[in-house]
Design a protein around this motif. Structure first.
Motif, short mmCIF file in Angstrom:
data_model
loop_
_atom_site.label_atom_id
_atom_site.label_comp_id
_atom_site.label_asym_id
_atom_site.label_seq_id
_atom_site.Cartn_x
_atom_site.Cartn_y
_atom_site.Cartn_z
N PHE B 30 0.74 -1.06 -0.23
CA PHE B 30 -0.11 0.25 -0.35
C PHE B 30 0.80 1.70 0.06
CE2 PHE B 30 -3.11 -2.74 0.73
CZ PHE B 30 -4.36 -2.70 0.45
N GLN B 31 2.06 1.24 0.83
CA GLN B 31 2.91 2.87 0.73
C GLN B 31 3.61 3.14 -0.39
OE1 GLN B 31 5.06 2.33 4.13
NE2 GLN B 31 7.07 2.98 3.73
N VAL B 32 3.80 1.62 -0.88
CA VAL B 32 4.18 2.06 -2.45
C VAL B 32 3.51 2.32 -3.30
CG1 VAL B 32 5.96 0.73 -4.10
CG2 VAL B 32 6.38 0.79 -1.87
N SER B 33 2.48 1.65 -3.03
CA SER B 33 1.89 2.02 -4.56
C SER B 33 1.24 3.52 -4.07
CB SER B 33 0.33 0.64 -4.49
OG SER B 33 1.28 -0.36 -5.16
N LEU B 97 18.83 1.79 -6.71
CA LEU B 97 18.55 0.42 -7.06
C LEU B 97 17.93 -0.39 -5.49
CD1 LEU B 97 17.77 -1.53 -9.32
CD2 LEU B 97 20.16 -2.11 -9.43
N PHE B 98 16.98 -1.53 -5.77
CA PHE B 98 17.14 -1.94 -4.16
C PHE B 98 16.42 -1.31 -3.74
CE2 PHE B 98 20.24 -4.52 -6.48
CZ PHE B 98 19.50 -5.14 -7.42
N THR B 99 15.39 -0.06 -3.54
CA THR B 99 15.34 0.42 -2.54
C THR B 99 13.30 0.29 -2.46
OG1 THR B 99 15.17 2.54 -3.75
CG2 THR B 99 16.95 1.55 -2.14
N GLN B 100 12.53 1.53 -1.52
CA GLN B 100 11.21 1.57 -2.09
C GLN B 100 11.29 2.67 -3.13
OE1 GLN B 100 8.99 2.06 1.38
NE2 GLN B 100 8.98 0.28 1.69
N THR B 101 11.85 3.52 -3.26
CA THR B 101 11.56 4.47 -3.72
C THR B 101 12.03 3.92 -5.31
OG1 THR B 101 13.30 5.73 -1.99
CG2 THR B 101 13.42 6.43 -4.57
N ALA B 102 13.06 3.06 -6.29
CA ALA B 102 12.82 2.37 -7.05
C ALA B 102 11.85 1.78 -7.65
CB ALA B 102 13.86 1.19 -7.20
N MET B 103 11.22 1.44 -6.33
CA MET B 103 9.45 0.51 -7.32
C MET B 103 8.95 1.52 -7.74
SD MET B 103 9.99 -2.07 -4.22
CE MET B 103 7.98 -3.01 -4.19
N ILE B 104 8.57 2.66 -6.21
CA ILE B 104 7.65 3.78 -6.30
C ILE B 104 7.38 4.48 -8.22
CG2 ILE B 104 7.37 6.43 -5.81
CD1 ILE B 104 7.90 5.25 -3.05
N LEU B 105 9.43 4.58 -8.63
CA LEU B 105 9.28 5.61 -9.82
C LEU B 105 8.78 4.63 -10.52
CD1 LEU B 105 12.71 6.13 -9.65
CD2 LEU B 105 11.60 8.27 -9.57
N GLY B 106 9.57 2.96 -10.39
CA GLY B 106 8.18 2.19 -11.88
C GLY B 106 7.52 2.42 -11.94
N LEU B 177 12.85 -4.27 -9.32
CA LEU B 177 13.61 -2.75 -8.49
C LEU B 177 13.52 -2.83 -7.45
CD1 LEU B 177 11.90 -0.47 -11.03
CD2 LEU B 177 13.45 -0.95 -11.44
N GLY B 178 12.95 -3.55 -7.31
CA GLY B 178 12.90 -3.89 -5.73
C GLY B 178 13.73 -4.90 -4.71
#
Lengths: 293, 232
Positions: B30-33, B97-106, B177-178
């Motif tokens: 949830f946090q990420v999306s 790379l391999f952070t929540q920020t990367a997932m958010i960007l994707g 990414l995560g």
């Protein structure tokens, strides 16, 4: 015109995002310069539950938090080569030596070992349980054209399998040799569904045994020895990498305490990995296979 | 071997017993999306508005481009950002790379075309006169944009739901990414992929149920907002 505006917006967003995320992370440090270690490792160490058994102890002893990225050995080494992780724990000695020789890593340290086994359907259509040499077993599978599921993902297990076919002088044919391109657990499931043979590390096999209809059909012999090594990514190549953290993890995992924890880790009273920081290369795996029973 | 029936029963038990690891995974998802959709929506809707009401060369091409991007596989977005964010890539210095920020960007990149394409068709359906009238009555452009968007709010909400549905359920980009790191970048879809590969089907089904329950709640809420789905 609108396009440029749009790109600027994205840039502004990226920067604000960066600030949002890095600020709290920077505030967390307590004593250690960088408390976060990125470890790329194989699916076998994570899926078997070993790392969940070890890393919390390391965390409370040292304050370091380890982020585990579990992939095949080939991909793990690639991540390390690119400087995207700080340390690797993998099981493909030749590839590891190549990695160190190319100056991507400092030195390979032995951590533990187990062995590979060949599993397959209980009725053993290629009759491999009757032979006592792994190469003869592989020849029988090829001769019978029995279905064999290969990892096909450049993992340590896949490298070992390729080496076994090569030594046996066999060029696998896709009519019976299927490359799944997936992790060990998935491949064991596929092999069970298709009544096929496959090569697996013993640790993953023990973790899946209860959910599988397959049986161990061949085990033992020096050719199936499966040593795990840990390597810190070179600090001279990537100066800002968490080298101190990587060295702390290596020192700890080779310590008496951690080696004891590895040796004590069991699933259904069976030991998964044998610690080997003090004295590796116990080539006589027939012996080590007996130790598991 | 587990059957579908007892797997589902075990899954429900895991959910009810409040398995901490499982709920942590749900929270990360949830946090990420939610962060991704909150960041993506304003610029995406503004882009959609410009595409619907602006008149400039290349407008049609841009519209087709965004519609084409709807079918981009998540794993391609993942790979693209992986190469950008890897230390060897142009943005490697950021160490994302391999952070929540990367997932958010994707996930921003994945949701953006959906928001633009669906937002655009919703805005197109609005009466153009609303925009013209607002301007004639002396509203500043920003105010006029808000007025038109309010007119088609249900269409825009549907775009938002569709975009959220895609990013909260996608596995390819998040995995790359995560890195599927426990308690950090392991979200519902990557956890389902992992649990399935481990043969822990109950955990996988339990997470699937959470995802479905979430989708149902959102859609029920949307239906309610629209006043029971009756035509206006």
């Amino acid at each position: 015109m609108y396009l440029t505006l749009h790109r600027k917006q994205i840039e502004a967003l990226l920067i604000s995002l960066l600030i949002m995320i890095t600020l709290p992370a920077a505030a967390e440090n307590n004593g250690i310069t960088n408390p976060l270690i990125r470890l790329a490792t194989t699916t076998s160490t994570e899926n078997s539950g070993l790392l969940n058994h070890l890393l919390p102890v390391f965390h409370s002893a040292s304050g370091y938090k380890v982020h585990v990225i579990a992939v095949g050995t080939g991909k793990a080494l690639r991540m390390a080569q690119d400087g995207d992780v700080d340390v690797v724990l993998v099981h493909a000695p030749e590839a590891e030596d190549g990695f160190v020789d190319a100056d991507y890593g400092d030195h390979r340290h032995a951590v533990m070992y187990n062995d590979f086994v060949v599993v397959g359907p209980g009725n053993d259509p290629a009759k491999i349980h009757a032979v006592d040499d792994i190469h003869a077993a592989m020849e029988r599978i090829a001769a019978a054209k029995s279905l064999f599921i290969s990892r096909g993902d450049d993992s340590g297990t896949h490298k070992k399998e390729n080496q076994l076919w090569k030594t046996a002088g066999i060029k696998p044919d896709s009519s019976w040799h299927r490359e799944a391109g997936q992790g060990m657990g998935k491949v064991l499931q596929i092999a069970a569904e298709l009544d096929a043979y496959t090569l697996t590390d013993r640790g993953t096999w023990l973790a899946y045994r209860d959910k599988s209809s397959l049986k161990i059909l061949f085990e033992g012999g020096a050719a199936l020895h499966n040593p795990y090594g840990i390597i810190a990514v070179s600090a001279s190549r990537y100066p800002d990498i968490n080298h101190t953290g990587a060295l702390a993890l290596i020192k700890w995992i080779r310590s008496k305490e951690a080696q004891q924890l590895i040796g004590d880790y069991r699933i259904d009273e069976t030991r998964l990995f044998t610690p080997s920081a003090n004295g590796d290369q116990i080539a006589a795996s027939k012996e080590s296979a007996d130790n598991y029973r | 071997m587990e059957t579908l029936g007892n797997t589902t029963a075990n899954a429900l038990f895991l959910l009810i017993s409040g398995d901490a690891e499982l709920w942590q995974i749900v929270a990360i998802s949830f946090q990420v999306s939610v962060t991704a959709i909150l960041i993506a929506t304003p610029p995406a809707l503004l882009t959609a508005f410009v595409l619907a009401y602006g008149r400039f060369p290349g407008r049609r091409i841009l519209i087709s481009l965004f519609s084409t991007l709807l079918s981009i596989p998540a794993v391609v977005i993942g790979l693209t950002f992986y190469l950008l964010l890897s230390r060897q890539g142009p943005l490697g210095e950021w160490r994302l790379l391999f952070t929540q920020t990367a997932m958010i960007l994707g996930q921003i990149a994945l949701s953006f075309p959906i928001l633009v394409a669906m937002g655009h068709s919703a805005l197109q359906s609005a009466d153009r006169r609303a925009w013209e009238t607002a301007l004639t009555l002396g509203a500043n452009p920003m105010r006029a944009v808000t007025t038109v968007m309010w007119e088609v709010r249900f269409g825009l909400l549907a775009a938002l739901l569709a975009a959220f549905g895609r990013i909260v359920a996608e596995v390819g980009a998040s995995m790359m990414l995560g890195g599927n790191i426990l308690n950090y970048t392991r979200n519902i879809p990557t956890a389902i992929a992992l649990e399935t590969s481990k043969g822990e089907f109950a955990q996988g089904i339990a997470l699937g149920i959470v995802l479905l329950a979430l989708a149902f709640t959102l859609n029920a809420l949307f239906y309610h907002l629209r006043g029971g789905g009756q035509p206006a």
